[in-house]
Design a protein around this motif. Structure first.
Motif, PDB file in Angstrom:
ATOM      1  N   UNK A   1       0.833  -1.210   0.000  1.00  0.00           N
ATOM      2  CA  UNK A   1       0.000   0.000   0.000  1.00  0.00           C
ATOM      3  C   UNK A   1       0.863   1.255   0.000  1.00  0.00           C
ATOM      4  N   UNK A   2       1.993   1.224   0.697  1.00  0.00           N
ATOM      5  CA  UNK A   2       2.865   2.402   0.716  1.00  0.00           C
ATOM      6  C   UNK A   2       3.550   2.609  -0.639  1.00  0.00           C
ATOM      7  N   UNK A   3       3.826   1.518  -1.339  1.00  0.00           N
ATOM      8  CA  UNK A   3       4.428   1.655  -2.671  1.00  0.00           C
ATOM      9  C   UNK A   3       3.493   2.394  -3.623  1.00  0.00           C
ATOM     10  N   UNK A   4       2.188   2.264  -3.405  1.00  0.00           N
ATOM     11  CA  UNK A   4       1.218   2.946  -4.281  1.00  0.00           C
ATOM     12  C   UNK A   4       1.188   4.454  -4.039  1.00  0.00           C
ATOM     13  N   UNK A   5       1.744   4.914  -2.922  1.00  0.00           N
ATOM     14  CA  UNK A   5       1.756   6.352  -2.607  1.00  0.00           C
ATOM     15  C   UNK A   5       2.788   7.114  -3.437  1.00  0.00           C
ATOM     16  N   UNK A   6       3.746   6.389  -3.997  1.00  0.00           N
ATOM     17  CA  UNK A   6       4.797   7.031  -4.789  1.00  0.00           C
ATOM     18  C   UNK A   6       4.237   7.428  -6.152  1.00  0.00           C
ATOM     19  N   UNK A   7       4.448   8.670  -6.519  1.00  0.00           N
ATOM     20  CA  UNK A   7       3.947   9.171  -7.794  1.00  0.00           C
ATOM     21  C   UNK A   7       4.646   8.484  -8.976  1.00  0.00           C
ATOM     22  N   UNK A   8       3.937   8.337 -10.112  1.00  0.00           N
ATOM     23  CA  UNK A   8       4.478   7.604 -11.265  1.00  0.00           C
ATOM     24  C   UNK A   8       5.868   8.064 -11.698  1.00  0.00           C
ATOM     25  N   UNK A   9       6.075   9.368 -11.757  1.00  0.00           N
ATOM     26  CA  UNK A   9       7.380   9.880 -12.205  1.00  0.00           C
ATOM     27  C   UNK A   9       8.486   9.477 -11.236  1.00  0.00           C
ATOM     28  N   UNK A  10       8.196   9.621  -9.946  1.00  0.00           N
ATOM     29  CA  UNK A  10       9.177   9.252  -8.932  1.00  0.00           C
ATOM     30  C   UNK A  10       9.412   7.741  -8.928  1.00  0.00           C
ATOM     31  N   UNK A  11       8.343   6.996  -9.192  1.00  0.00           N
ATOM     32  CA  UNK A  11       8.452   5.541  -9.241  1.00  0.00           C
ATOM     33  C   UNK A  11       9.374   5.101 -10.370  1.00  0.00           C
ATOM     34  N   UNK A  12       9.251   5.738 -11.509  1.00  0.00           N
ATOM     35  CA  UNK A  12      10.118   5.423 -12.636  1.00  0.00           C
ATOM     36  C   UNK A  12      11.578   5.640 -12.280  1.00  0.00           C
ATOM     37  N   UNK A  13      11.856   6.744 -11.619  1.00  0.00           N
ATOM     38  CA  UNK A  13      13.236   7.044 -11.218  1.00  0.00           C
ATOM     39  C   UNK A  13      13.740   6.013 -10.211  1.00  0.00           C
ATOM     40  N   UNK A  14      12.874   5.645  -9.267  1.00  0.00           N
ATOM     41  CA  UNK A  14      13.256   4.694  -8.222  1.00  0.00           C
ATOM     42  C   UNK A  14      13.636   3.334  -8.823  1.00  0.00           C
ATOM     43  N   UNK A  15      12.783   2.809  -9.696  1.00  0.00           N
ATOM     44  CA  UNK A  15      13.013   1.471 -10.242  1.00  0.00           C
ATOM     45  C   UNK A  15      14.168   1.421 -11.240  1.00  0.00           C
ATOM     46  N   UNK A  16      14.653   2.580 -11.649  1.00  0.00           N
ATOM     47  CA  UNK A  16      15.808   2.602 -12.546  1.00  0.00           C
ATOM     48  C   UNK A  16      17.119   2.819 -11.788  1.00  0.00           C
ATOM     49  N   UNK A  17      17.028   3.007 -10.482  1.00  0.00           N
ATOM     50  CA  UNK A  17      18.243   3.142  -9.680  1.00  0.00           C
ATOM     51  C   UNK A  17      18.963   1.800  -9.603  1.00  0.00           C
ATOM     52  N   UNK A  18      20.278   1.838  -9.458  1.00  0.00           N
ATOM     53  CA  UNK A  18      21.087   0.622  -9.474  1.00  0.00           C
ATOM     54  C   UNK A  18      20.645  -0.374  -8.408  1.00  0.00           C
TER      55      UNK A  18
END
Length: 601
Positions: free
Chosen positions: A111-128
């Motif tokens: 549920x907390x993962x859904x709080x992250x905005x799409x743009x920020x989520x994209x950046x997060x999942x592309x981190x090493x």
């Protein structure tokens, strides 16, 4: 080399169901669960610097998931080896009591993962740090979008202990009380457990013994049917209620999501199989004729075909091990070395004795990075194939131990790929050892029995469950209604080609009563055909096949089934071409069986 028929469990937790080490690990699970929940509650996913706490949370989740798996695998191994181990049953109940804590933590995280905005989520999942597990994180986030409130999810998970999970466990209790009397040729009366009776009923070379045991088998499950109808009704009723609460009207949505495959892929697979069923009917009918019957009886499907002066080859456990190791090595030295380690370290429970649960399985022990294999070995070529099958599962796990825990969570359909691949190696190797036509017919039939199960028996299971769930949505079903649905499904799948069916198959089959994996059927057929494609490639490939094969196995939890097939095999699973090509390989075996048996009455 002599190998033990009894597995070593003391190296996991010493002391069986009285193990102090197991007790301590379970107590620590509670502490780790509290820490997991606390860390998630304090995490602020929308604030700057949220990445470091997320790393720690994922590490905690990994520790906790592995711990639960380790304890669960061990306790279930105790119960499989001795269904009357009452202390182990209590332990399993205690472990199940802890599960809602893990499930609550997972709910909070999703549920907390859904709080992250799409743009920020994209950046997060592309981190090493997160890119290697991006696929799984996306899955968790998507699941979070469907979840109810924290309180509601916790209520569902807590109620499932005495609902879904309890009804599944109730089945094991019922099976442990089942005993089937059988009179041996010397007049001795023996009491067979469910597992022993099933093995004799399907593999005894004497048709009269098979028929006698089948009649007693059907009668035994008919007697248990009223209790088992209650069990199935309430188990799947709970599951359907849970689906409804989460906004899922289609009961296939969950199993398809779990197996990371599309409905189009599933329907295409069954359409191709249905289109080719006449070949399997021809095989079953011809086999029945070799038994002196016009049409096939249910219990004869896996019976050996023994013609002329043939004495069916049997294997000691050590001979089976040697045969498997020799032929694994031809395709993959790494697989051979791993299997050798499994035998040498006594990771296999194979002894034929009363009190064991029926069937076979492979289970993971992630904290020690080991596996354990359970089966009852009687010496037939089919049991050699089963042993190879379970070793394939264990090898699959072994090549993934260095991956993140999230990336080892592969689904059942691709789980069956490595196991079936290993089984195919043994089946084809067996055929090459044939010295006479009669022996080749016997071994070819043993290979075809597996294909028949995948295309006919398992299709019947799928049809049954589909119709059962549809009816269960409208209310409770009587044992007679459930039995009629099973009989109807068998007749549809086998296209009315059998002389005798197994109406209470629904009661005898553990797979219908497993709580954590719904529709425990179509993934087997998927894995079988998928592995056929891989096996065909292996036969044409050179020395680089082993690495390519391991690369495919390592990706099985990191992409959809369709993506996996496209990346490693360059095939489209939603199109019939691949499935037809795989089925054609089986049809070639059927045609050879029909040709070889042409001169036999």
């Amino acid at each position: 080399m002599s190998y033990s028929l009894i597995w070593d469990l003391d190296s996991i937790f010493s002391g069986g169901s009285s193990s102090p080490a197991l007790k301590n690990r379970m107590e620590k699970l509670k502490e780790e669960t509290d820490q997991y929940q606390t860390s998630i509650r304090s995490w602020k996913p929308t604030e700057s610097g949220m990445e470091e706490p997320l790393k720690e949370i994922i590490a905690l989740q990994s520790t906790l998931t592995n711990g639960f798996s380790q304890c669960s695998s061990y306790i279930n191994a105790l119960l499989a080896a001795n269904t009357n181990d009452s202390a182990a049953k209590v332990l399993l109940g205690s472990l199940n009591d802890l599960y809602p804590g893990l499930q609550l933590g997972d709910t909070l995280l999703k549920k907390k993962l859904t709080e992250i905005q799409p743009e920020q989520w994209q950046k997060l999942t592309h981190q090493q740090a997160f890119q290697p597990i991006a696929f799984r994180l996306n899955e968790l986030r998507k699941e979070g979008q469907r979840l109810l409130s924290e309180k509601e999810e916790n209520i569902i998970n807590t109620l499932s202990l005495n609902g879904l999970i309890a009804w599944s466990g109730h089945y094991d209790t019922i099976v442990s009380t089942l005993s089937i009397p059988h009179t041996e040729k010397d007049g001795t009366v023996v009491q067979l457990s469910a597992g022993q009776a099933f093995n004799r009923m399907t593999s005894d070379p004497d048709a009269a013994v098979r028929q006698e045991l089948f009649d007693k088998w059907e009668a035994a499950w008919t007697e248990k049917a009223p209790i088992l109808a209650d069990t199935l009704n309430h188990l799947d009723g709970f599951r359907l209620s849970e689906y409804q609460l989460h906004g899922m009207d289609d009961f296939l949505e969950n199993p398809l999501t779990y197996n990371r495959m599309s409905e189009k892929t599933l329907q295409t697979m069954w359409q191709v199989i249905t289109k080719n069923k006449q070949h399997f009917i021809d095989y079953l009918t011809r086999k029945a004729q070799l038994f002196g019957k016009e049409k096939m009886d249910w219990q004869d499907q896996d019976a050996p075909v023994i013609l002329g002066e043939l004495e069916e080859k049997t294997f000691s456990f050590d001979e089976a091990a040697s045969f498997i190791l020799k032929n694994f090595e031809k395709f993959s030295p790494k697989m051979e070395q791993f299997a050798k380690e499994v035998f040498e370290k006594s990771w296999i429970e194979a002894e034929d004795r009363p009190g064991k649960r029926p069937g076979g399985y492979c289970t993971e022990l992630p904290e020690t990075q080991e596996s354990r294999i359970f089966m009852t070995f009687g010496g037939s070529i089919n049991e050699v194939a089963t042993l190879a099958h379970e070793l394939g599962h264990a090898f699959h796990s072994s090549v993934m131990w260095d991956l993140p825990t999230l990336n080892r969570d592969y689904a059942m359909n691709v789980a069956e790929t490595a196991s079936t691949f290993a089984e195919l190696i043994v089946a084809d190797a067996s055929l090459k050892t044939a010295k006479t036509t009669e022996e080749k017919i016997n071994l070819l039939d043993a290979k075809l029995q597996n294909a028949n199960a995948m295309f006919m028996n398992i299709h019947a299971r799928f049809i049954f469950e589909t119709n059962y769930y549809q009816a269960r949505k409208e209310g409770l079903l009587t044992e007679e209604q459930i039995t009629e649905l099973m009989l109807s499904a068998q007749k549809e799948s086998y296209q009315e080609s059998l002389n005798q069916y197994h109406p209470h198959f629904w009661a005898s089959k553990l797979h219908f009563f497993i709580d954590d994996v719904p529709f425990y059927n179509f993934p087997y057929t998927f894995g079988y055909l998928f592995s056929m494609g891989i096996y065909a490639i292996a036969q044409q490939s050179g020395a680089d096949f082993e690495d390519k094969y391991i690369d495919l196995l390592r990706d099985t939890a990191s992409m959809t089934s369709e993506e996996l097939a496209q990346k490693h095999l360059q095939i489209d699973l939603t199109k019939p071409d691949f499935w037809q090509h795989a089925v054609d390989l089986v049809i070639a075996d059927i045609n050879e069986f029909l040709a070889l048996t042409e001169n036999y009455k």
